[in-house]
Structures are given as structure tokens and as C-alpha cells.
Design a protein around this motif. Structure first.
Motif, PDB file in Angstrom:
ATOM      1  N   LEU A 158       0.815  -1.216   0.000  1.00  0.00           N
ATOM      2  CA  LEU A 158       0.000   0.000   0.000  1.00  0.00           C
ATOM      3  C   LEU A 158       0.850   1.269   0.000  1.00  0.00           C
ATOM      4  O   LEU A 158       0.348   2.344  -0.325  1.00  0.00           O
ATOM      5  N   ARG A 159       2.132   1.147   0.342  1.00  0.00           N
ATOM      6  CA  ARG A 159       3.033   2.300   0.197  1.00  0.00           C
ATOM      7  C   ARG A 159       3.097   2.704  -1.269  1.00  0.00           C
ATOM      8  O   ARG A 159       3.145   3.884  -1.604  1.00  0.00           O
ATOM      9  N   SER A 160       3.092   1.700  -2.128  1.00  0.00           N
ATOM     10  CA  SER A 160       3.176   1.965  -3.565  1.00  0.00           C
ATOM     11  C   SER A 160       1.919   2.641  -4.100  1.00  0.00           C
ATOM     12  O   SER A 160       1.973   3.339  -5.107  1.00  0.00           O
ATOM     13  N   PHE A 161       0.785   2.437  -3.427  1.00  0.00           N
ATOM     14  CA  PHE A 161      -0.445   3.128  -3.838  1.00  0.00           C
ATOM     15  C   PHE A 161      -0.253   4.637  -3.700  1.00  0.00           C
ATOM     16  O   PHE A 161      -0.595   5.409  -4.602  1.00  0.00           O
ATOM     17  N   VAL A 162       0.338   5.060  -2.584  1.00  0.00           N
ATOM     18  CA  VAL A 162       0.616   6.485  -2.363  1.00  0.00           C
ATOM     19  C   VAL A 162       1.611   6.995  -3.406  1.00  0.00           C
ATOM     20  O   VAL A 162       1.427   8.079  -3.980  1.00  0.00           O
ATOM     21  N   VAL A 163       2.650   6.203  -3.675  1.00  0.00           N
ATOM     22  CA  VAL A 163       3.663   6.600  -4.660  1.00  0.00           C
ATOM     23  C   VAL A 163       3.027   6.804  -6.037  1.00  0.00           C
ATOM     24  O   VAL A 163       3.263   7.813  -6.709  1.00  0.00           O
ATOM     25  N   VAL A 164       2.198   5.844  -6.465  1.00  0.00           N
ATOM     26  CA  VAL A 164       1.569   5.923  -7.792  1.00  0.00           C
ATOM     27  C   VAL A 164       0.661   7.151  -7.894  1.00  0.00           C
ATOM     28  O   VAL A 164       0.720   7.894  -8.890  1.00  0.00           O
ATOM     29  N   ILE A 165      -0.155   7.399  -6.873  1.00  0.00           N
ATOM     30  CA  ILE A 165      -1.100   8.525  -6.911  1.00  0.00           C
ATOM     31  C   ILE A 165      -0.363   9.864  -6.905  1.00  0.00           C
ATOM     32  O   ILE A 165      -0.659  10.762  -7.711  1.00  0.00           O
ATOM     33  N   VAL A 166       0.623  10.008  -6.015  1.00  0.00           N
ATOM     34  CA  VAL A 166       1.360  11.279  -5.922  1.00  0.00           C
ATOM     35  C   VAL A 166       2.179  11.512  -7.191  1.00  0.00           C
ATOM     36  O   VAL A 166       2.231  12.634  -7.718  1.00  0.00           O
ATOM     37  N   LEU A 167       2.821  10.461  -7.703  1.00  0.00           N
ATOM     38  CA  LEU A 167       3.583  10.575  -8.954  1.00  0.00           C
ATOM     39  C   LEU A 167       2.670  11.040 -10.089  1.00  0.00           C
ATOM     40  O   LEU A 167       3.028  11.933 -10.858  1.00  0.00           O
ATOM     41  N   ALA A 168       1.486  10.444 -10.171  1.00  0.00           N
ATOM     42  CA  ALA A 168       0.541  10.802 -11.233  1.00  0.00           C
ATOM     43  C   ALA A 168       0.122  12.260 -11.152  1.00  0.00           C
ATOM     44  O   ALA A 168       0.095  12.977 -12.162  1.00  0.00           O
TER      45      ALA A 168
END
Length: 353
Positions: free
Chosen positions: A117-127
């Protein structure tokens, strides 16, 4: 015919993404992990896998060009004018952000499929950061920087540099590609542990072939005179931004190769994780950990747009065109990653949850 070619490109993008997601999960393919293994842990296998992927991508992509199947000159990488300072600065930001976030955009998609779920934050913020840099609040500053520093060049790729010496175009391409491919393969297989790692060898070959596959799909299958598809291949910063926008506003947008690839990577990783028993929900160890991860993702979104790509989009796809701008961007990414792993600016490790 137009609908058929477009749908074929989207379907092929999904398949390429599915394969990449599965391979990425099983092999751990990632530039940041490669650099960390080499610089911090003394394990050079992953970086050899990445080098092999570049070699295969260059060889296969240049064969497509040489045979006249695909015109890579239509891609964003081979432009007659580009800003080397902005490409390099973007690469630096992306590389350092990659260390802060513990992986690039494609790696975040793969880990998200595994339940991270850390990667969920990374993907959303990166986008969000990428979209702001492409078309939003940050875009005017980026455009102003590019306009102030871009230069028009007669030679925008290694083959065109060799052609200025009087060599024929085909010979220039063959020499440039052969020298780099041979050097990378020698570097990869000079490592005894890598030679005994069939999984890592396979991962490098498959990812390299996928890059060329993307060129073939968009540059040949999508070459419709009435509705041509942009000539592109594996890249993740702008497509992740487009995928988030598509998820929110799909009725007003059209599906494309990049969005299909992003969906495929997530799905391929998820299916593989479930099938192999690797799926496990994970979260942040502390608010500070989350802040650092989100900050790195924002740097990757901004830097990736400035650099015209990420560790995959420039490091593999861009470099497969032998574009000078891609080499500049990759140099920035490698330097930014190294700064995050070694030296005064080193990112201190945090305890994982």
C-alpha cells in the motif's frame, strides 16, 4: 480499419504490461534495486540484468529501424531540438526521488499488485505531480526552462553523429548499436554470479524484447494513415498520470497504449502474486516514512516529465533509439540515484513495517 488498429494497439499494450508485471514481480527488475545492490550491498546481478535489457532493447529496436519496419524518428526521443540541461536536471530529480520512494513508477505498480500500500501512495502522488508538470501549475515553469535552454542540433543520435564523419546511415547505425550492445553484454556476462542466475538473464532478455515489441506495436501495427498512433514503447511517468486521469474522466478521454500498459503491469503483478503466494498487504512504518515516500514520488513525477521519461522510459526505451538526449537523461538518473545511495546526500534507511 481505424478502430481495429487502435484496438489492436491497446490490446497489445495490455499484453506487454501483463508480461512486464509478471517478470517484474518474479525477478525484482528495477534500476533503483540494481544500483542499491551494486553500491550498497555488493550484489551486481540486478544491474547486469538491467544492462542486458538495454542491450537487447537496442539490438531489437535498431533491427526494426534497419528493416524499415518502424520509424523511431517519429518518437519523442529523436527531436531536432532539445534541452540538455532540463533533461539532465529532470533525470537528477527522478533518480533521487526514486531512492526516497524506494523504487521507480513501474516498480511501484508491480509492488502495488503484490499488496504494497506504500506503492499506492507513490503511484497517486507521482501521477498528480506528473500531470501538474505536463499541463498544470508547474507546466509554465517547465516550458520556460526548456525554451530558455533548448538548442537545435544537426545530430540528435549516435548514428547521426557517426554519419557526420561521412559514413552511410545504415553503417553508422550498425556500428553505434553493435559497440554498445557488445559492451553491455560483456559487462553483464563478465559477472560469474549473473551467469549462474537464469532468472535474471531471462528477465533482462524479456524486458528488452518488450521494449522492441512496444515500438513494433505502435510504429507498425498502429501506423494508420487516417488515425496514426503515437510511436512509443514502455514508459511510465506520463502514462501513470494519464491512467489516473482516465480512471476519473474516462467518458471524455480515449484509451491509449500507455494507459493499457499501466493497467497490464498492475494486473500482471497481481495475478502473479496471488498465483505464487506472494500477495501480502504492507503499509508505512511511520508518518515520516510516508512523507519521505510521497516527496520522492513528487520528485519522480516532476523530474520524469522534465526528463521525457523514467528509468524505463529513458533508460531503456529512449536509449534503444540511441538518442543523445536519452543518454543525457539517463546520466542524470544514474547520478541522482547514486547521490541518494552514497555520499553526503545519502538517504538514510528507515525501518520497514
Amino acid at each position: 480499419m481505424t478502430m481495429e488498429s487502435t484496438q489492436l494497439v491497446i490490446l497489445a499494450g495490455l499484453v506487454i504490461g501483463l508480461i512486464y508485471g509478471a517478470v517484474g514481480l518474479l525477478s525484482g527488475f528495477c534500476l533503483m534495486s540494481s544500483m542499491r545492490g551494486l553500491l550498497a550491498e555488493g550484489d551486481g546481478r540486478l544491474v547486469r540484468s538491467y544492462a542486458l535489457a538495454i542491450a537487447v532493447a537496442i539490438a531489437a529496436s535498431q533491427l526494426l529501424v534497419g528493416s524499415g519496419t518502424v520509424d523511431l524518428g517519429k518518437s519523442i526521443y529523436l527531436q531536432q531540438s532539445f534541452s540538455a540541461p532540463v533533461l539532465f536536471l529532470g533525470g537528477l530529480l527522478f533518480g533521487y526521488g526514486m531512492v526516497l520512494s524506494n523504487g521507480c513508477g513501474s516498480r511501484a505498480l508491480v509492488l502495488l499488485g503484490r499488496g504494497n500500500l506504500r506503492s499506492f501512495v507513490v503511484v497517486i502522488v507521482l501521477a498528480i505531480a506528473a500531470q501538474m508538470t505536463l499541463k498544470g501549475l508547474v507546466a509554465p515553469a517547465r516550458i520556460a526552462l526548456v525554451q530558455a535552454s533548448q538548442t537545435s542540433v544537426g545530430a540528435n543520435s549516435l548514428p547521426s553523429v557517426l554519419a557526420t564523419l561521412g559514413l552511410a546511415e545504415a553503417l553508422s547505425r550498425a556500428i553505434a548499436a553493435a559497440v554498445i550492445v557488445v559492451a553491455l553484454i560483456l559487462f553483464a556476462f563478465a559477472h560469474p554470479t549473473f551467469r549462474r542466475s537464469p532468472g535474471q538473464i531471462a528477465a533482462g532478455v524479456i524486458v528488452g524484447v518488450l521494449v522492441a515489441g512496444g515500438w513494433f506495436v505502435t510504429g507498425y501495427l498502429g501506423a494508420d494513415d487516417f488515425n496514426p498512433v503515437p510511436v512509443t514503447s514502455l514508459t511510465f511517468v506520463a502514462p501513470i498520470a494519464d491512467a489516473l486521469q482516465y480512471a476519473m474522466l474516462s467518458t471524455g478521454l480515449t484509451l491509449n497504449f500507455g494507459v493499457a500498459t499501466v493497467a497490464g503491469v498492475f494486473a500482471g503483478s497481481l495475478v502473479t502474486a496471488l498465483a505464487t503466494g506472494r500477495f501480502k498487504l504492507e503499509g508505512y512504518s511511520s508518518p515520516r516514512h510516508m512523507l519521505r515516500s510521497a516527496g520522492g514520488a513528487a520528485m519522480m513525477g516532476i523530474g520524469g516529465v522534465m526528463a521525457f521519461g523514467c528509468s524505463i522510459g529513458q533508460g531503456l526505451t529512449g536509449v534503444s533509439t540511441l538518442a543523445l538526449g536519452s543518454l543525457v537523461a539517463l546520466a542524470g538518473i544514474l547520478l541522482g540515484t547514486t547521490a541518494g545511495l552514497r555520499g553526503a546526500l545519502r538517504v538514510q534507511p528507515l525501518a520497514m513495517a
